[in-house]
Write a protein that holds these residues in place. Structure first.
Motif, PDB file in Angstrom:
ATOM      1  N   SER A 153      90.205  77.870  -0.843  1.00 64.33           N
ATOM      2  CA  SER A 153      89.532  79.161  -0.715  1.00 64.33           C
ATOM      3  C   SER A 153      88.131  78.999  -0.154  1.00 64.33           C
ATOM      4  N   GLY A 154      87.831  79.780   0.887  1.00 67.81           N
ATOM      5  CA  GLY A 154      86.525  79.747   1.515  1.00 67.81           C
ATOM      6  C   GLY A 154      86.370  78.647   2.543  1.00 67.81           C
ATOM      7  N   TYR A 179      91.456  80.407   8.210  1.00 72.59           N
ATOM      8  CA  TYR A 179      90.526  80.547   7.088  1.00 72.59           C
ATOM      9  C   TYR A 179      91.306  80.968   5.843  1.00 72.59           C
ATOM     10  N   ARG A 181      91.313  82.328   1.878  1.00 74.47           N
ATOM     11  CA  ARG A 181      90.489  83.081   0.930  1.00 74.47           C
ATOM     12  C   ARG A 181      91.304  83.443  -0.304  1.00 74.47           C
ATOM     13  N   THR A 182      90.625  83.561  -1.421  1.00 71.70           N
ATOM     14  CA  THR A 182      91.273  83.995  -2.660  1.00 71.70           C
ATOM     15  C   THR A 182      91.460  85.508  -2.632  1.00 71.70           C
ATOM     16  N   THR A 184      91.201  88.714  -4.329  1.00 70.05           N
ATOM     17  CA  THR A 184      90.486  89.206  -5.513  1.00 70.05           C
ATOM     18  C   THR A 184      90.804  90.654  -5.838  1.00 70.05           C
ATOM     19  N   VAL A 210      96.216  82.872  -2.857  1.00 73.39           N
ATOM     20  CA  VAL A 210      95.376  82.446  -1.734  1.00 73.39           C
ATOM     21  C   VAL A 210      96.075  82.869  -0.447  1.00 73.39           C
TER      22      VAL A 210
END
Length: 224
Positions: A153-154, A179, A181-182, A184, A210
């Motif tokens: 993540s990130g 890329y 990412r989580t 959320t 993810v």
């Protein structure tokens, strides 16, 4: 009534290892039992018997026809490759190497459920297998905090899927870079819970989603 692949795979519950491999391979190719039986020159009722009965013991001729119909090998159908590392076979005398188009890459990605995720960590890049699903042209997988996949993540990551057929010295690979990412947003996570079809083989509670947004997708194929 037209036979549906999804219901067949989900409801017939094959009882033997051979039966599971037959049904899963058929589902991945999007073929009905009747279509595979016709390709293999056998009755669909016999194919159903092979998929559902533990006592089924087809001869080598039937296995060869089924392997050809399912675009695989007898060794793979019978589980002979389960403990064998890929790649020991010799190269074909006249292999053909081709670059896959983005559309072909996406189609192949959608046929699999396990890929290799390359994650940057403090001690260097680490490659781990993850169960994944392709949704809305992105790759999603489920994990939990503290695991190596969660560290994606990130970060910019690489994700690879392949298939190797030693019997025919052929195969393909698809590489996605993008890329991670989580997820959320609770609503987005709920949608993934409902739509994703691939569950983590590691088991346990893995509630962290993810998502990998592809920036480049490339692939290649080697055929004889």
């Amino acid at each position: 009534m037209t036979e549906q692949v999804s219901s067949t795979a989900a409801e017939s519950m094959p009882m033997s290892d051979l039966g599971r491999r037959l049904a899963l391979r058929r589902a991945r190719l999007g073929l009905t039992r009747r279509e595979v039986a016709a390709r293999a020159g056998m009755a669909s009722s016999y194919l159903r018997y092979l998929e559902e009965q533990t006592v089924a013991a087809p001869g080598i001729g039937a296995l060869i026809r089924l392997a050809e119909a399912l675009q695989t090998t007898v060794t793979e159908l019978t589980g002979g490759e389960a403990e064998r590392p890929p790649g020991p076979g010799r190269a074909a005398p006249h292999p053909e190497f081709t670059e896959l188009s983005p559309a072909e890459c996406r189609a192949l990605l959608a046929t699999h459920g396990v890929g290799r995720l390359a994650v940057p960590t403090e001690t260097g890049p680490v490659v781990v297998p993850v169960n994944y699903t392709v949704l809305d042209d992105t790759i999603v997988f489920r994990t939990r905090l503290g695991t190596t996949p969660a560290q994606a993540s990130g970060c910019q990551v690489a994700f690879e899927v392949d298939r190797i057929d030693d019997a025919f010295s052929s195969g393909w690979s698809v590489l996605v870079r993008g890329y991670a990412r989580t997820v959320t947003d609770p609503d987005e996570a709920s949608r993934l819970d409902e739509r994703a079809y691939s569950a983590p083989w590691a088991g346990g509670r893995r509630a962290l989603w993810v998502r990998i947004e592809p920036r480049t997708v490339s692939g290649r194929r080697i055929a004889v």
